[in-house]
Design a protein around this motif. Structure first.
Motif, PDB file in Angstrom:
ATOM      1  N   SER A 363       0.684  -1.104  -0.064  1.00 12.59           N
ATOM      2  CA  SER A 363      -0.133   0.065   0.002  1.00 12.59           C
ATOM      3  C   SER A 363       0.946   1.215   0.110  1.00 12.59           C
ATOM      4  N   HIS A 364       2.183   1.122  -0.170  1.00 16.05           N
ATOM      5  CA  HIS A 364       3.330   2.398  -0.196  1.00 16.05           C
ATOM      6  C   HIS A 364       3.911   2.361  -1.132  1.00 16.05           C
ATOM      7  N   CYS A 365       3.850   1.905  -2.293  1.00 13.10           N
ATOM      8  CA  CYS A 365       4.588   1.699  -3.513  1.00 13.10           C
ATOM      9  C   CYS A 365       4.119   2.974  -4.603  1.00 13.10           C
ATOM     10  N   GLY A 366       2.699   3.101  -4.676  1.00 10.66           N
ATOM     11  CA  GLY A 366       2.506   3.671  -5.934  1.00 10.66           C
ATOM     12  C   GLY A 366       2.832   3.367  -7.093  1.00 10.66           C
ATOM     13  N   PHE A 367       3.126   4.098  -8.374  1.00  9.97           N
ATOM     14  CA  PHE A 367       3.275   3.589  -9.251  1.00  9.97           C
ATOM     15  C   PHE A 367       4.857   3.051  -9.298  1.00  9.97           C
ATOM     16  N   VAL A 368       5.033   2.092 -10.028  1.00 13.16           N
ATOM     17  CA  VAL A 368       6.515   1.315 -10.014  1.00 13.16           C
ATOM     18  C   VAL A 368       6.513   1.007 -11.414  1.00 13.16           C
ATOM     19  N   MET A 369       5.669   0.585 -12.215  1.00 14.86           N
ATOM     20  CA  MET A 369       6.246   0.334 -13.818  1.00 14.86           C
ATOM     21  C   MET A 369       5.113  -0.167 -14.430  1.00 14.86           C
ATOM     22  N   ARG A 370       5.170   0.002 -15.845  1.00 18.23           N
ATOM     23  CA  ARG A 370       3.963  -0.361 -16.665  1.00 18.23           C
ATOM     24  C   ARG A 370       4.925  -0.940 -18.082  1.00 18.23           C
ATOM     25  N   CYS A 371       4.097  -1.782 -18.640  1.00 13.39           N
ATOM     26  CA  CYS A 371       4.619  -2.144 -19.959  1.00 13.39           C
ATOM     27  C   CYS A 371       3.403  -2.456 -20.922  1.00 13.39           C
ATOM     28  N   LYS A 372       3.597  -2.107 -22.121  1.00 14.14           N
ATOM     29  CA  LYS A 372       2.455  -2.424 -23.226  1.00 14.14           C
ATOM     30  C   LYS A 372       3.009  -3.342 -24.213  1.00 14.14           C
ATOM     31  N   VAL A 373       1.992  -4.569 -24.247  1.00 10.83           N
ATOM     32  CA  VAL A 373       2.492  -5.359 -25.171  1.00 10.83           C
ATOM     33  C   VAL A 373       1.270  -5.728 -26.155  1.00 10.83           C
ATOM     34  N   LEU A 374       1.449  -6.461 -27.376  1.00  9.84           N
ATOM     35  CA  LEU A 374       0.392  -6.719 -28.231  1.00  9.84           C
ATOM     36  C   LEU A 374      -0.109  -8.148 -28.085  1.00  9.84           C
ATOM     37  N   GLY A 375      -1.043  -8.509 -28.691  1.00 10.86           N
ATOM     38  CA  GLY A 375      -1.956  -9.714 -28.598  1.00 10.86           C
ATOM     39  C   GLY A 375      -1.265 -10.859 -29.324  1.00 10.86           C
ATOM     40  N   GLU A 376      -1.921 -11.896 -29.376  1.00  7.68           N
ATOM     41  CA  GLU A 376      -1.364 -13.237 -29.932  1.00  7.68           C
ATOM     42  C   GLU A 376      -1.444 -12.920 -31.238  1.00  7.68           C
ATOM     43  N   GLY A 377      -0.166 -13.349 -31.860  1.00 13.63           N
ATOM     44  CA  GLY A 377       0.074 -13.474 -33.452  1.00 13.63           C
ATOM     45  C   GLY A 377       0.786 -11.938 -33.836  1.00 13.63           C
ATOM     46  N   LYS A 378       0.792 -11.124 -33.005  1.00 14.05           N
ATOM     47  CA  LYS A 378       1.246  -9.712 -33.382  1.00 14.05           C
ATOM     48  C   LYS A 378       2.712  -9.493 -33.125  1.00 14.05           C
ATOM     49  N   PRO A 379       3.290  -9.019 -33.817  1.00 15.42           N
ATOM     50  CA  PRO A 379       4.774  -8.770 -33.785  1.00 15.42           C
ATOM     51  C   PRO A 379       5.097  -7.592 -32.733  1.00 15.42           C
ATOM     52  N   SER A 380       4.947  -8.034 -31.204  1.00 16.70           N
ATOM     53  CA  SER A 380       5.132  -7.035 -30.096  1.00 16.70           C
ATOM     54  C   SER A 380       6.410  -6.501 -29.917  1.00 16.70           C
ATOM     55  N   LYS A 381       6.703  -5.215 -29.590  1.00 13.52           N
ATOM     56  CA  LYS A 381       7.748  -4.629 -29.286  1.00 13.52           C
ATOM     57  C   LYS A 381       7.609  -3.857 -28.065  1.00 13.52           C
ATOM     58  N   PRO A 382       7.821  -4.628 -26.948  1.00 12.18           N
ATOM     59  CA  PRO A 382       7.193  -3.994 -25.595  1.00 12.18           C
ATOM     60  C   PRO A 382       7.805  -2.785 -25.275  1.00 12.18           C
ATOM     61  N   LEU A 383       6.822  -1.661 -24.803  1.00 13.64           N
ATOM     62  CA  LEU A 383       7.269  -0.303 -24.399  1.00 13.64           C
ATOM     63  C   LEU A 383       7.129  -0.436 -22.828  1.00 13.64           C
ATOM     64  N   ALA A 384       8.184  -0.012 -22.211  1.00 13.29           N
ATOM     65  CA  ALA A 384       8.326  -0.021 -20.773  1.00 13.29           C
ATOM     66  C   ALA A 384       8.661   1.290 -20.053  1.00 13.29           C
ATOM     67  N   GLN A 385       7.684   1.637 -19.105  1.00 13.82           N
ATOM     68  CA  GLN A 385       8.082   2.740 -18.188  1.00 13.82           C
ATOM     69  C   GLN A 385       8.258   2.383 -16.675  1.00 13.82           C
ATOM     70  N   LEU A 386       9.612   2.991 -16.183  1.00 16.62           N
ATOM     71  CA  LEU A 386       9.853   2.758 -14.504  1.00 16.62           C
ATOM     72  C   LEU A 386      10.193   3.916 -14.035  1.00 16.62           C
ATOM     73  N   ALA A 387       9.371   4.077 -12.684  1.00 15.58           N
ATOM     74  CA  ALA A 387       9.459   5.021 -12.032  1.00 15.58           C
ATOM     75  C   ALA A 387      10.948   5.360 -11.540  1.00 15.58           C
ATOM     76  N   LEU A 388      11.408   6.553 -11.493  1.00 21.53           N
ATOM     77  CA  LEU A 388      12.637   7.026 -11.258  1.00 21.53           C
ATOM     78  C   LEU A 388      12.996   6.654  -9.758  1.00 21.53           C
ATOM     79  N   ARG A 389      12.058   6.850  -8.871  1.00 14.80           N
ATOM     80  CA  ARG A 389      12.492   6.491  -7.351  1.00 14.80           C
ATOM     81  C   ARG A 389      12.570   4.897  -7.076  1.00 14.80           C
ATOM     82  N   HIS A 390      12.133   4.156  -8.072  1.00 14.80           N
ATOM     83  CA  HIS A 390      12.385   2.743  -7.853  1.00 14.80           C
ATOM     84  C   HIS A 390      13.603   2.249  -8.391  1.00 14.80           C
TER      85      HIS A 390
END
Length: 428
Positions: A363-390
Motif C-alpha cells: 500500500s506504499h509503493c504507488g506507481f512502479v512500472m508499466r509495459c505495453k504488449v500486443l496480443g497473440e500473433g502480433k509482432p510485439s515490441k514491448p514499451l516499458a516505463q519505470l518510476a525514477l524512485r524505484h
C-alpha cells in the motif's frame, strides 16, 4: 540514464454530506451508497465509492488516494489544446451519483447529485508539487429549500512530478532484440536481450533451482510443444556483455485436464532473477510471474506477480494482478494506486540492495512500472516505463526488463495448444 517528465494527478480525501429534509447537511442517507465518476479527456473513466461524513466537524483522511492519472508531455499538450467541439480547455470532472434500486423494476439506477469541475491550466506543466484543491465544496442544490446548501463534496486534488525511465524492445522478444532508452526522439542502446528455447536440455537442480542449464541451443519441436511449453529463458545483458538479469520458466505451461489451454488451476510460472553478488556465476531470485488463460467471449491472459523476500518467514509478496485481452494485448503494471488507498510512496527495494522485501508494504509503493504488449500473433515490441524512485542503478532497470520480457512471452505461452490431428484412414 536520463528520465522523462511525467505528472501524477491524484484525487483523494473523498467524502460527502447530504442534506436531510430539514436542510441539515450533516445527516446522510445511509441506505443509498454514493459513487464518483472521475473523467479526464483522453483517459478511461475511473469509478470509486464516496463515504458519507456524519459530523459537520469531521473531515476525511488527507492521506487517502482513490484515483490517479499519469500524464506525459504529449498528454498535457493535448489537454491544453481546445478540441473541435469546444473552445475551452479540458477539465477534470468528478460526477457524484447516488445508487438506488428502482421500485418498479428492481434495477439499480444512478441519481445525479452534483458535479465538481477543475480546469486544466499551464500550471500543470511546471513540474512542481502543487495542491489544486483541498476542502469542501457545494456540488448540488437543496431541493427542499434553495436558500440552504445542498450536497457538499470533500476532496483533495494534487499534482506531483513523477519522472520515469522509458525503454523499448527494438524487435520481438523471441528474436533477441536490443533494448533502447527513449528520451524524446533520441534512442540510446542500454541492454541486449537473449532468448532461447531449450525443451530437451533444460535441467533444474533440486538443491539449487537457479543452477538451470543455460544452453544456447534453440531447438524447437512442434510435437513437444503441442503438450507443454517449457525451457524458455531470457537473459538481459548490459553493453559490456555481462548478464545483469534473467527470467526462465520454472512451471511449464501445460493444458489443464479436459481442455487445451493453460488454466488458473495450474498456471505457468517464470522466475525473475539477478546475479548473486556473493556467489559469482549464481543467480538470486527476485520475483515470480504466473500466467494463465481465461476463456470467454473474448479470451484473456491473466497475470499474477509476486516479489520474493529473502527473509525466510516473509515468503512471497503479491504486487500485481492484471488481465489483458488475448487478441489485442494491453498493459501490465505494478501500481498500488490502482488497487488500494496508499499513503506516501515508499521505494520498492532495489534488486541491488539488501533485498529485505519483508519491510515492503504493497500500500506504499504507488506507481512502479508499466509495459505495453500486443496480443497473440502480433509482432510485439514491448514499451516499458519505470518510476525514477524505484531505479537506483542500471541493474534495477535490467531486472524490470526481464519481467517485461516474461510478460510478453507469456502471451504466446498461453496460446491454446493444438490437438494432434488424426491421420485419415486409407478407406476414408
Amino acid at each position: 540514464m536520463d528520465p522523462q517528465n511525467f505528472i501524477r494527478l491524484s484525487i483523494g480525501s473523498l467524502g460527502i454530506r447530504l442534506p436531510d429534509r430539514s436542510g441539515n447537511s450533516s445527516i446522510p442517507v445511509l441506505s443509498s451508497p454514493c459513487i464518483c465518476e472521475i473523467r479526464l479527456r483522453g483517459f478511461p473513466m475511473q469509478t470509486t465509492p464516496v463515504p458519507y461524513i456524519t459530523s459537520p466537524e469531521a473531515n476525511p483522511s488527507s492521506h487517502t488516494v482513490v484515483s490517479s492519472f499519469y500524464l506525459e508531455e504529449s498528454n498535457l499538450r493535448a489537454l491544453l489544446t481546445p478540441s473541435c467541439f469546444s473552445v475551452s480547455h479540458a477539465c477534470l470532472e468528478i460526477g457524484v451519483f447516488m445508487r438506488k434500486r428502482d421500485s418498479n423494476c428492481g434495477v439499480m439506477i444512478k441519481k445525479p447529485i452534483g458535479v465538481f469541475k477543475l480546469d486544466v491550466s499551464p500550471e500543470w506543466g511546471e513540474g512542481k508539487p502543487v495542491v489544486l484543491f483541498n476542502g469542501w465544496i457545494g456540488i448540488g442544490k437543496n431541493k427542499q429549500d434553495s436558500s440552504k446548501p445542498g450536497a457538499e463534496l470533500h476532496l483533495k486534488v494534487k499534482l506531483n512530478p513523477d519522472p520515469r525511465y522509458v525503454f523499448q524492445f527494438e524487435d520481438e522478444t523471441k528474436l533477441s532484440p536490443q533494448i533502447v532508452q527513449l528520451q524524446g526522439t533520441v534512442k540510446q542502446p542500454i541492454f541486449s536481450c537473449k532468448f532461447s528455447r531449450d525443451s530437451y536440455n533444460y535441467r533444474v537442480s533440486p538443491l539449487d533451482p537457479l543452477s538451470a542449464s543455460w544452453s544456447s541451443t534453440d531447438e524447437s519441436n512442434s510435437e513437444k510443444e503441442r503438450r507443454e511449453r517449457k525451457g524458455w529463458k531470457v537473459k538481459i545483458h548490459d553493453l559490456s556483455g555481462s548478464a545483469v538479469a534473467a527470467a526462465f520458466i520454472t512451471t511449464p505451461f501445460v493444458p489443464s485436464t479436459g481442455c487445451d489451454w493453460v488454466a488458473k488451476s495450474n498456471p505457468g510460472a517464470w522466475l525473475i532473477v539477478r546475479p548473486d553478488a556473493c556467489r559469482p556465476e549464481s543467480w538470486q531470485p527476485w520475483g515470480k510471474l504466473e500466467a494463465w488463460r481465461e476463456r470467454g467471449t473474448r479470451d484473456s491472459i491473466c497475470f499474477r506477480f509476486h516479489v520474493l523476500s529473502e527473509v525466510h518467514d516473509a515468503g512471497e509478496l503479491l504486487m500485481s494482478e492484471v488481465t489483458l485481452n488475448a487478441e489485442k494485448g494491453g498493459e501490465f503494471f505494478i501500481d498500488t494506486d490502482r488497487h488500494s488507498q496508499p499513503g506516501n510512496a515508499t521505494p520498492l527495494p532495489s534488486p541491488q540492495s539488501s533485498g529485505d522485501f519483508a519491510c515492503l508494504s504493497t500500500s506504499h509503493c504507488g506507481f512502479v512500472m508499466r509495459c505495453k504488449v500486443l496480443g497473440e500473433g502480433k509482432p510485439s515490441k514491448p514499451l516499458a516505463q519505470l518510476a525514477l524512485r524505484h531505479v537506483t542503478c542500471v541493474e534495477d532497470a535490467a531486472i524490470f526488463m526481464a519481467l517485461v520480457a516474461a510478460v510478453d512471452l507469456s502471451i504466446e505461452a498461453c496460446k491454446p495448444f493444438r490437438r494432434k490431428l488424426r491421420r485419415p484412414s486409407r478407406h476414408s
